[in-house]
Design an enzyme around this catalytic site. Structure first.
Site, PDB file in Angstrom:
ATOM      1  N   SER A  40       0.837  -1.208   0.000  1.00 36.10           N
ATOM      2  CA  SER A  40       0.000   0.000   0.000  1.00 36.10           C
ATOM      3  C   SER A  40       0.869   1.254   0.000  1.00 36.10           C
ATOM      4  CB  SER A  40      -0.917   0.014   1.221  1.00 36.10           C
ATOM      5  OG  SER A  40      -1.516   1.294   1.302  1.00 36.10           O
ATOM      6  N   HIS A  61      -1.291  -1.306  -4.257  1.00 39.81           N
ATOM      7  CA  HIS A  61      -2.541  -0.972  -3.565  1.00 39.81           C
ATOM      8  C   HIS A  61      -2.619   0.539  -3.335  1.00 39.81           C
ATOM      9  CE1 HIS A  61      -5.954  -2.289  -1.040  1.00 39.81           C
ATOM     10  NE2 HIS A  61      -5.597  -1.319  -0.201  1.00 39.81           N
ATOM     11  N   ASP A  94      -4.943   3.466  -1.737  1.00 40.00           N
ATOM     12  CA  ASP A  94      -6.035   3.712  -0.792  1.00 40.00           C
ATOM     13  C   ASP A  94      -6.581   5.124  -0.944  1.00 40.00           C
ATOM     14  OD1 ASP A  94      -6.205   1.289   0.867  1.00 40.00           O
ATOM     15  OD2 ASP A  94      -4.138   1.763   1.424  1.00 40.00           O
ATOM     16  N   MET A 136      -9.273   7.830   0.273  1.00 40.02           N
ATOM     17  CA  MET A 136     -10.132   8.111   1.440  1.00 40.02           C
ATOM     18  C   MET A 136     -10.733   9.499   1.311  1.00 40.02           C
ATOM     19  SD  MET A 136      -7.523   6.829   4.378  1.00 40.02           S
ATOM     20  CE  MET A 136      -6.817   5.179   4.341  1.00 40.02           C
ATOM     21  N   HIS A 194      -8.451   0.875  -3.970  1.00 41.45           N
ATOM     22  CA  HIS A 194      -9.375   0.601  -2.872  1.00 41.45           C
ATOM     23  C   HIS A 194     -10.069   1.912  -2.509  1.00 41.45           C
ATOM     24  CE1 HIS A 194      -9.661  -0.681   1.688  1.00 41.45           C
ATOM     25  NE2 HIS A 194     -10.836  -0.558   1.122  1.00 41.45           N
ATOM     26  N   MET A 232     -12.310   4.051  -0.393  1.00 43.73           N
ATOM     27  CA  MET A 232     -12.978   4.215   0.903  1.00 43.73           C
ATOM     28  C   MET A 232     -13.724   5.538   0.848  1.00 43.73           C
ATOM     29  SD  MET A 232      -9.872   2.750   3.180  1.00 43.73           S
ATOM     30  CE  MET A 232      -8.773   2.900   1.785  1.00 43.73           C
ATOM     31  N   MET A 240     -11.318  -6.371   5.383  1.00 40.20           N
ATOM     32  CA  MET A 240     -10.580  -5.411   6.207  1.00 40.20           C
ATOM     33  C   MET A 240     -10.287  -6.044   7.569  1.00 40.20           C
ATOM     34  SD  MET A 240     -10.094  -2.815   4.316  1.00 40.20           S
ATOM     35  CE  MET A 240      -9.164  -1.961   5.603  1.00 40.20           C
ATOM     36  N   ASP A 257      -6.545  -6.921   4.180  1.00 37.95           N
ATOM     37  CA  ASP A 257      -6.021  -5.556   4.220  1.00 37.95           C
ATOM     38  C   ASP A 257      -6.059  -4.986   5.637  1.00 37.95           C
ATOM     39  OD1 ASP A 257      -5.258  -2.981   3.662  1.00 37.95           O
ATOM     40  OD2 ASP A 257      -7.016  -2.462   2.464  1.00 37.95           O
TER      41      ASP A 257
HETATM   42  C1  DX5 Z   1      -6.534   1.115   5.676  1.00 35.89           C
HETATM   43  C2  DX5 Z   1      -6.084   0.849   4.268  1.00 35.89           C
HETATM   44  C3  DX5 Z   1      -4.976  -0.129   4.208  1.00 35.89           C
HETATM   45  C4  DX5 Z   1      -3.703   0.345   4.838  1.00 35.89           C
HETATM   46  C5  DX5 Z   1      -2.839  -0.836   5.141  1.00 35.89           C
HETATM   47  O1  DX5 Z   1      -7.604   1.951   5.659  1.00 35.89           O
HETATM   48  O2  DX5 Z   1      -7.150   0.328   3.495  1.00 35.89           O
HETATM   49  O3  DX5 Z   1      -4.743  -0.535   2.868  1.00 35.89           O
HETATM   50  O4  DX5 Z   1      -3.005   1.229   4.015  1.00 35.89           O
HETATM   51  O5  DX5 Z   1      -1.771  -0.399   5.880  1.00 35.89           O
HETATM   52  P1  DX5 Z   1      -1.058  -1.333   6.982  1.00 35.89           P
HETATM   53  O6  DX5 Z   1      -0.505  -2.505   6.236  1.00 35.89           O
HETATM   54  O7  DX5 Z   1      -0.001  -0.435   7.537  1.00 35.89           O
HETATM   55  O8  DX5 Z   1      -2.103  -1.731   7.975  1.00 35.89           O
HETATM   56 ZN    ZN Z   2      -6.622  -0.627   1.493  1.00 36.51          ZN
END
Ligand code: DX5
Ligand code: ZN
Length: 219
Positions: A9, A34, A36, A38, A67, A69, A138, A176
């Site tokens: 990620s 990956h 993320d 948000m 991903h 969110m 998750m 994840d």
């Molecule tokens: C959390 C994200 C994850 C995160 C994982 O909201 O969806 O993908 O970046 O990071 P680690 O591996 O540090 O938990």
């Molecule tokens: Zn993620």
């Protein structure tokens, strides 16, 4: 060869040197990258938006694993596809029309995934499982990297895996949150096919070696 996939990620990368982080991943044994996204509404954090995703995807030679969110993800699917996403995962909890959303992703030519939060039972996906290329389970509450793996997630992986196997599907289970060298083997034994790793990779001075070790588990 190991069969499982590693999806580091970039959220945990150094944003001042994103290009270097992507180059490092390109030269590693990572399978997916990956990304993320948000929105500060679905999750209590804001990461980055479409122009940054486009820059990352433009430099990446890996499968771009986006991903989302974000609430109402259907509004932005086309933008993320154009930005270079190869697979787009939306949250079960973030849309009222999951089936429509999945098919919109597929029509854009991307693989379609659904993510579920730690409190959401895997059984809620059963009516849509056949339509999914991947499920993100998750194992932390989404919003931040570097959190602790929630161990009850192992049961969810096992339950979902046996459902997928019993129906003879190819749906990928991607786990994840809080994944690292200390627990990856157990997570894979429970039935995960793909592992996201943010903090475990980027907080280590030798990220390429961490990816190598994660990839070599079970060999
Ligand atoms: C959390 C994200 C994850 C995160 C994982 O909201 O969806 O993908 O970046 O990071 P680690 O591996 O540090 O938990
Ligand atoms: Zn993620």
């Amino acid at each position: 060869m190991s069969k499982h996939l590693i999806s580091p990620s970039i959220l945990s990368g150094n944003f001042l040197e994103l290009g270097k982080a992507v180059e490092m991943l390109n030269s590693s044994k990572a399978d997916w990258l990956h990304i993320d996204v948000m929105d500060g509404s679905f999750v209590p954090n804001i990461s980055f938006g479409i122009p940054v995703v486009e820059a990352i995807c433009g430099a990446s030679k890996l499968v771009n694993d986006v991903h989302l969110m974000i609430v109402n993800p259907e509004k932005y699917l086309e933008s993320f596809s154009k930005a270079g996403a190869h697979q787009i995962t939306v949250h079960y909890e973030a849309t009222n029309h999951l089936h429509r959303c999945i098919y919109a992703i597929k029509e854009l030519g991307c693989k379609a995934g659904v993510a579920i939060n730690p409190h959401t039972p895997v059984e809620l996906l059963y009516d849509i499982l056949e339509d999914l290329d991947l499920v993100i389970l998750m194992s932390v509450n989404p919003g931040f990297g570097g959190q602790k793996f929630i161990y009850r997630s192992l049961n969810k992986i096992e339950t979902l895996k046996s459902e997928i196997v019993s129906r003879n599907l190819n749906t990928i289970i991607e786990v994840d949150g809080g994944v690292g060298l200390q627990n990856a083997e157990k997570i894979l034994q429970s039935g995960a096919d793909a592992l996201v790793a943010g903090n475990a990779v980027f907080s280590d001075p030798q990220p390429i070696q961490v990816i190598d070790k994660l990839k070599s588990i079970g060999l």
